[in-house]
Motif scaffolding. Structure first.
Motif, PDB file in Angstrom:
ATOM      1  N   ASP A 783       0.790  -1.226   0.000  1.00 17.56           N
ATOM      2  CA  ASP A 783       0.000   0.000   0.000  1.00 17.56           C
ATOM      3  C   ASP A 783       0.823   1.278   0.000  1.00 17.56           C
ATOM      4  N   ALA A 784       1.924   1.291   0.750  1.00 18.10           N
ATOM      5  CA  ALA A 784       2.723   2.519   0.854  1.00 18.10           C
ATOM      6  C   ALA A 784       3.235   2.967  -0.508  1.00 18.10           C
ATOM      7  N   LEU A 785       3.502   2.027  -1.406  1.00 16.13           N
ATOM      8  CA  LEU A 785       3.969   2.386  -2.742  1.00 16.13           C
ATOM      9  C   LEU A 785       2.806   2.725  -3.667  1.00 16.13           C
ATOM     10  N   ARG A 786       1.647   2.166  -3.378  1.00 10.53           N
ATOM     11  CA  ARG A 786       0.477   2.487  -4.197  1.00 10.53           C
ATOM     12  C   ARG A 786       0.052   3.941  -4.011  1.00 10.53           C
ATOM     13  N   ASP A 787       0.254   4.478  -2.807  1.00  7.32           N
ATOM     14  CA  ASP A 787      -0.262   5.804  -2.501  1.00  7.32           C
ATOM     15  C   ASP A 787       0.795   6.898  -2.415  1.00  7.32           C
ATOM     16  N   GLY A 788       2.068   6.553  -2.280  1.00  8.38           N
ATOM     17  CA  GLY A 788       3.030   7.602  -1.955  1.00  8.38           C
ATOM     18  C   GLY A 788       4.241   7.683  -2.848  1.00  8.38           C
ATOM     19  N   VAL A 789       4.143   7.202  -4.102  1.00  7.18           N
ATOM     20  CA  VAL A 789       5.310   7.194  -4.981  1.00  7.18           C
ATOM     21  C   VAL A 789       5.144   8.239  -6.079  1.00  7.18           C
ATOM     22  N   ASP A 790       6.154   9.071  -6.237  1.00 11.21           N
ATOM     23  CA  ASP A 790       6.160  10.058  -7.312  1.00 11.21           C
ATOM     24  C   ASP A 790       7.445   9.852  -8.102  1.00 11.21           C
ATOM     25  N   VAL A 791       7.352   9.082  -9.198  1.00 10.74           N
ATOM     26  CA  VAL A 791       8.516   8.784 -10.028  1.00 10.74           C
ATOM     27  C   VAL A 791       8.165   9.151 -11.469  1.00 10.74           C
ATOM     28  N   PRO A 792       8.360  10.408 -11.827  1.00  9.09           N
ATOM     29  CA  PRO A 792       8.063  10.811 -13.204  1.00  9.09           C
ATOM     30  C   PRO A 792       9.159  10.351 -14.157  1.00  9.09           C
ATOM     31  N   GLY A 793       8.814  10.271 -15.434  1.00  8.54           N
ATOM     32  CA  GLY A 793       9.824   9.952 -16.441  1.00  8.54           C
ATOM     33  C   GLY A 793       9.911   8.471 -16.736  1.00  8.54           C
ATOM     34  N   HIS A 794      11.008   8.087 -17.362  1.00  3.31           N
ATOM     35  CA  HIS A 794      11.190   6.749 -17.915  1.00  3.31           C
ATOM     36  C   HIS A 794      11.383   5.682 -16.846  1.00  3.31           C
ATOM     37  N   SER A 795      11.736   6.082 -15.633  1.00  2.00           N
ATOM     38  CA  SER A 795      12.025   5.093 -14.591  1.00  2.00           C
ATOM     39  C   SER A 795      10.790   4.309 -14.172  1.00  2.00           C
ATOM     40  N   LEU A 796       9.592   4.860 -14.382  1.00  2.39           N
ATOM     41  CA  LEU A 796       8.364   4.123 -14.082  1.00  2.39           C
ATOM     42  C   LEU A 796       7.483   4.159 -15.321  1.00  2.39           C
ATOM     43  N   ARG A 797       7.420   3.043 -16.029  1.00  6.80           N
ATOM     44  CA  ARG A 797       6.648   2.971 -17.269  1.00  6.80           C
ATOM     45  C   ARG A 797       5.672   1.798 -17.298  1.00  6.80           C
ATOM     46  N   LEU A 798       5.676   1.017 -16.204  1.00  5.79           N
ATOM     47  CA  LEU A 798       4.770  -0.120 -16.133  1.00  5.79           C
ATOM     48  C   LEU A 798       4.340  -0.311 -14.683  1.00  5.79           C
ATOM     49  N   VAL A 799       3.026  -0.390 -14.461  1.00  4.15           N
ATOM     50  CA  VAL A 799       2.491  -0.717 -13.141  1.00  4.15           C
ATOM     51  C   VAL A 799       1.764  -2.050 -13.263  1.00  4.15           C
ATOM     52  N   VAL A 800       2.107  -2.985 -12.389  1.00  5.73           N
ATOM     53  CA  VAL A 800       1.469  -4.298 -12.401  1.00  5.73           C
ATOM     54  C   VAL A 800       0.856  -4.547 -11.030  1.00  5.73           C
ATOM     55  N   MET A 801      -0.463  -4.829 -11.007  1.00  5.44           N
ATOM     56  CA  MET A 801      -1.146  -5.183  -9.759  1.00  5.44           C
ATOM     57  C   MET A 801      -1.485  -6.664  -9.794  1.00  5.44           C
ATOM     58  N   LEU A 834      -7.665   1.670  -7.068  1.00  9.71           N
ATOM     59  CA  LEU A 834      -7.250   1.558  -8.469  1.00  9.71           C
ATOM     60  C   LEU A 834      -6.838   2.916  -9.022  1.00  9.71           C
ATOM     61  N   ALA A 835      -7.601   3.956  -8.674  1.00  6.47           N
ATOM     62  CA  ALA A 835      -7.266   5.296  -9.160  1.00  6.47           C
ATOM     63  C   ALA A 835      -5.909   5.750  -8.628  1.00  6.47           C
ATOM     64  N   GLN A 836      -5.643   5.444  -7.350  1.00  6.10           N
ATOM     65  CA  GLN A 836      -4.347   5.803  -6.783  1.00  6.10           C
ATOM     66  C   GLN A 836      -3.213   5.030  -7.453  1.00  6.10           C
ATOM     67  N   ALA A 837      -3.422   3.739  -7.684  1.00  3.25           N
ATOM     68  CA  ALA A 837      -2.382   2.919  -8.311  1.00  3.25           C
ATOM     69  C   ALA A 837      -2.115   3.384  -9.739  1.00  3.25           C
ATOM     70  N   PHE A 838      -3.176   3.654 -10.493  1.00  2.00           N
ATOM     71  CA  PHE A 838      -2.997   4.144 -11.862  1.00  2.00           C
ATOM     72  C   PHE A 838      -2.293   5.501 -11.859  1.00  2.00           C
ATOM     73  N   GLY A 839      -2.559   6.309 -10.826  1.00  2.00           N
ATOM     74  CA  GLY A 839      -1.950   7.633 -10.745  1.00  2.00           C
ATOM     75  C   GLY A 839      -0.442   7.621 -10.624  1.00  2.00           C
ATOM     76  N   ARG A 840       0.155   6.464 -10.267  1.00  2.00           N
ATOM     77  CA  ARG A 840       1.614   6.383 -10.209  1.00  2.00           C
ATOM     78  C   ARG A 840       2.227   6.410 -11.601  1.00  2.00           C
ATOM     79  N   LEU A 841       1.447   6.053 -12.627  1.00  4.77           N
ATOM     80  CA  LEU A 841       2.004   5.796 -13.956  1.00  4.77           C
ATOM     81  C   LEU A 841       2.318   7.064 -14.739  1.00  4.77           C
ATOM     82  N   ILE A 842       1.380   7.990 -14.780  1.00  5.41           N
ATOM     83  CA  ILE A 842       1.544   9.207 -15.583  1.00  5.41           C
ATOM     84  C   ILE A 842       1.670  10.394 -14.642  1.00  5.41           C
ATOM     85  N   ARG A 843       2.883  10.924 -14.494  1.00  5.76           N
ATOM     86  CA  ARG A 843       3.133  12.018 -13.564  1.00  5.76           C
ATOM     87  C   ARG A 843       3.389  13.338 -14.266  1.00  5.76           C
ATOM     88  N   ARG A 844       3.611  13.294 -15.589  1.00  9.80           N
ATOM     89  CA  ARG A 844       3.790  14.516 -16.368  1.00  9.80           C
ATOM     90  C   ARG A 844       3.372  14.222 -17.801  1.00  9.80           C
TER      91      ARG A 844
END
Length: 902
Positions: A783-801, A834-844
């Motif tokens: 959960d802590a990563l689902r709600d509190g991660v801000d990694v914009p750019g190429h380093s985060l391009r895939l979220v798998v639940m 789900l909305a929070q988890a998807f929100g990790r993907l597109i930060r800019r």
């Protein structure tokens, strides 16, 4: 170049290597353990390497410890790449080159001692102390640092003292003009920034929270949902800073995660580019348990700690002389430093038990906690967290400087924060902590801890009634749980009324709670309904024991107030502050005991419809660690509204997912708006991102739920297809660990590092930093990563639940589900997650990627959790893997250099 005689050891999931001189050779696990046990070796992150070798006691010349000594209060990503960046040398290209690289990096780090580096002051003194503590690096470092010609200003001499100032005047009543707010926003975004209509509308709407209120207990509450990319941080900082400037008051900006606290601190540089001015205008506040206690540190340095804990204390002392604010959790103390010592002693360096003696402490005038409290009284912006805001309001702390304006960012978490804050837990661990606070050291306890009698000895000698109350409190505390309580209760041999109660709770929980196959060995709980005769029989003497405790606590509080009013000769400024601190500490502990009595009244008595009560035995993998009775508010926003919102003049509650999982009525209910006499304002603006073009949701239909081999295979194939950059989210720690164990070596052989929360001995914040720093790395978490991660750019391009994030069927959840509409309540929770988890993907705007859900049973009714227009497909795993390859290899401009949206 310095030549070190020590070999270097490196271990990863793809192999083990040792470099000695010019040669590097591969080793077996057994060889590596034998050599590391016999020879001091240079390594990077000993606990992590030890875990990979299966040798938990691994120690050596850890480069992270050396960096922490040479450059206190400076951060470095604890990876070979992070070390290379810090040392200004090339990053090793392959795993088998890392061992030799570590020797070179060690030499580069030590080379700074040849000159007058910025953190030189205090290094010689610290090196001598670390030599006596037998620090592995001391024989290498100490001879390289010449003794200063004059005495060094070390730690306590370096720390500045805070000054008392006159109380701040009450804020003036001002109404912000929209034009002025937008001008302030333009200043923050910069002259060259392209105006964003959504951000400007948001800033104008947010300013309504800063208008004067019309009636008492009737705050101006504004709820504002701003999609990712709107720039809501600067959107609310514009009116907040303008109001603080015009009204002469402070705005408290509250967050749920430490990550956002840090981000806010960075954003305020736009407001106040000058560091000195920013330090005066912006203060970050946390609970006192986050800050270094100087008295505890002094005790540790003078022999209170031994072994590795003593080394940690000396490195923390080195940091304390250079830190900005003394924050040990999320501040400028690198999170990896404490993890290197396997939590050996770090908790004892903070005030986690509420034992502060306030003005009785010799370091009171230099105390980090007191300095932060006083600085926040004069600041324009105070960056806090939801828990601290609620604690201060509920316990009446800092009433003279209580804020009138709040901004609650991450507002969708207010319900959870209030739930934790206003709950009651009568457990073994809670009662033993209260006993230790009252009684002090017992048996073999070490350290400077003192009991209530010792802390208030002068009051007891002056005031006979107060002294008698202290004696009564200490006597009554003997009925609380004491050391060894858990074993005695498990063996059916409790000592005292409270332990007998816990024994009855345990027996009933085991009798009634069901152990489902997947949860066997984990926590047990059952409703506090139709209690057994044994529990009813145990509750009465427990209630009597607690009543005998709370009465003298209340009496002592009154006597201490009388002492303050009488003002005897010995009551100087320091003593007065200490008595005031004791009154506050007694007050909230007496309230805690009173809440325990109210909970015990439920045993055999009528239920209170406002609360949910249950019994629990807390376990991890079959090992019990706590037992007790629990009570939560059915709607915790009610006490939040009464204690926090009604005391404010205005509050902005904002989030990118405020209405996720429901409509505006649901959003209002989750933040306490219905409990206010005036309706809340509403504002909503959609994200400017083109989700339809930049993202895709893929639901995998052929991975069977509960099939760990199939689940691990799916994660491995997806991470390989994306070539890293994957955030894997799990709903259970045991499944995370099982999947990690199956895929880590496989991914490492493909050159794809894998890091994992609850597996790697590294704190979560550092794991995110490592993940952000390496575009080929992947990160698994909960959960802590689902709600509190801000990694914009190429380093985060895939979220798998791993599956649909259904809420756990607890007693508390069942009660709220019944009150909240049954399955519709579950659906709202899932949509929000789900909305929070998807929100990790597109930060800019330039980000692109895929969101993959490994669940054939994903209900179509929940798909509206994702942004409108996002393509959603249901495909087998083979097709999902191909989509990941195709999408991530052809996505235009995934965005390495675009600026982070404010």
């Amino acid at each position: 170049m310095i030549r070190l005689p020590h070999p270097a050891l490196h271990a990863s999931h793809s192999g083990i290597w040792m470099a000695d001189g010019e040669a590097t050779r591969a080793l077996s696990r057994g060889e590596a353990i034998r050599l590391a046990a016999d020879t001091p070796v240079i390594l990077l992150n000993a606990p992590l390497i030890g875990q990979r070798l299966g040798y938990a006691e691994l120690s050596g010349l850890d480069l992270l410890e050396l960096f922490a000594f040479l450059h206190p209060a400076r951060f470095m990503v604890p990876t070979p790449k992070g070390v290379a960046d810090a040392c200004g040398i090339p990053t090793p290209a392959r795993d088998d080159a890392v061992a030799a690289f570590l020797r070179e990096a060690a030499a580069r780090m030590l080379a700074v001692t040849d000159g007058d580096w910025p953190e030189r002051e205090g290094a010689w003194t610290a090196a001598q102390s670390l030599t006596r503590a037998r620090w592995a690096w001391a024989p290498v470092v100490a001879p390289r640092i010449p003794k200063p010609q004059q005495n060094e200003r070390w730690l306590f001499a370096r720390l500045p003292e805070w000054d008392e100032v006159a109380p701040r005047a009450a804020p003036r009543s001002v109404t912000l003009e929209e034009r002025a707010v937008l001008d302030r926003l333009d200043r923050l975004t910069g002259a060259g920034a392209e105006p964003r209509a959504g951000q400007r509308a948001y800033a104008a709407a947010a300013s309504a929270a800063f208008n004067p209120r019309a009636a008492r207990d009737t705050p101006n509450l504004m709820l504002a949902e701003a999609g990712t990319g709107i720039g809501k941080t600067l959107g609310y900082l514009a009116p907040a800073s303008l109001w603080a400037e015009q009204a002469g008051g402070a705005v408290w900006v509250s967050t749920y995660t430490k990550a956002l606290q840090r981000q806010l601190g960075h954003e305020t540089r736009r407001l106040y580019p000058d560091r000195a001015l920013r330090k005066a205008k912006v203060v970050t506040r946390k609970g006192r348990e986050n800050y270094l206690c100087l008295l505890n540190l002094e005790d540790a340095l003078q022999g209170g700690f031994a072994g590795r804990a003593a080394i940690l204390a000396h490195l923390v002392a080195r940091w304390a002389a250079y830190t900005d604010d003394g924050d040990m959790v999320g501040g400028d103390l690198p999170g990896w430093l404490v993890a290197l010592f396997r939590r050996n002693g770090s908790a004892a360096l903070t005030d986690r038990r509420g034992e502060c003696v306030y003005a009785g402490c010799p370091h009171y005038r230099k105390c980090f906690i007191e300095r932060a409290a006083r600085a926040s009284a004069e600041a324009d912006l105070v960056i806090a967290n939801h828990a601290l805001v609620m604690v201060n309001a509920a316990r009446g702390r800092e009433l003279a400087t209580r804020p009138t304006r709040y901004v609650f960012d991450e507002g969708h978490h207010l319900f959870d924060a209030a739930d934790a804050m206003f709950g009651t837990a009568l457990t073994g661990s809670e009662t033993i902590e209260l006993r230790r606070w009252i009684v002090g050291p017992e048996g073999t306890s070490r350290g400077r801890r003192r009991g209530l009698q010792a802390r208030l000895s002068d009051v007891a000698s002056y005031d006979e009634q107060g002294g008698r109350a202290v004696t009564d409190i200490v006597g009554a505390a003997q009925a609380l749980a004491s050391d060894g309580w858990l074993a005695r209760v498990a063996e059916g041999q409790p000592f005292g009324a409270i332990e007998a109660l816990l024994g009855a709770v345990r027996g009933l929980a085991y009798a009634r709670a069901e152990e489902r196959g997947a949860d066997a060995g984990y926590g047990l709980e059952t409703e506090l309904a139709e209690p057994s005769p044994e529990l009813i029989e145990a509750a009465a003497p427990a209630a009597q024991a607690l009543d005998a405790l709370v009465r003298p606590m209340v009496a002592l509080g009154k006597r201490l107030e009388a002492v303050l009013a009488e003002g005897p000769d010995w009551l100087d400024g320091q003593a007065r502050a200490r008595v005031e601190g004791a009154i506050a500490s007694l007050g909230w502990r007496a309230e805690t005991v009173a809440s325990w009595l109210a909970l015990l009244a439920r045993v055999g008595g009528p239920a209170d419809p406002r609360f949910v009560d249950w019994l629990a035995v807390d376990r991890v993998e079959g090992r019990e660690y706590d037992i007790g009775l629990h009570r939560r508010w059915l709607d915790p926003t009610l006490p939040f509204a009464e204690t926090v919102l009604k005391g404010a003049h205005g509050a902005l509650v904002t989030s990118a997912t405020l209405t996720a999982g429901g409509d505006w009525d649901i959003a209002e209910a989750r933040v306490g708006a219905p409990h206010l006499p005036r309706a809340a304002g509403r504002f909503q603006v959609e994200s400017p991102f083109d989700y339809a073009a930049r993202a895709e949701v893929v639901i995998v239909t052929d991975v069977k739920r509960g099939d760990i081999p199939a689940l691990a295979n799916a994660y491995a194939r997806l991470v390989e297809a994306s070539e890293g950059g994957a955030l894997g989210l799990f709903t259970a720690i045991r499944r995370l660990r099982a999947v990690h164990a199956r895929v880590a070596d496989r991914l490492a052989r493909a050159g794809l590092p894998l890091h994992a929360q609850h597996v790697d001995p590294v704190d979560t914040g550092t794991l995110v930093d490592i993940f952000r720093d390496d575009p080929h790395a992947s990160l698994f978490g909960t959960d802590a990563l689902r709600d509190g991660v801000d990694v914009p750019g190429h380093s985060l391009r895939l979220v798998v639940m791993e599956g649909v994030p259904w809420p756990k069927p607890t007693v508390l959840h069942a009660a709220r589900r019944l009150a909240g509409g049954g399955s519709a309540y579950d659906d709202r929770i899932v949509r929000a997650r789900l909305a929070q988890a998807f929100g990790r993907l597109i930060r800019r705007g330039s980000d692109a990627g895929l969101f993959v859900l490994l669940s054939a049973a994903m209900p179509s009714r929940l798909l509206d959790a994702f942004p409108p227009g996002v393509p959603i497909t249901r495909v087998p795993l083979d097709e999902a893997v191909e989509r990941v390859k195709r999408r991530l290899s052809t996505a235009p401009d995934i965005g390495h250099d675009a600026p982070l949206d404010a």
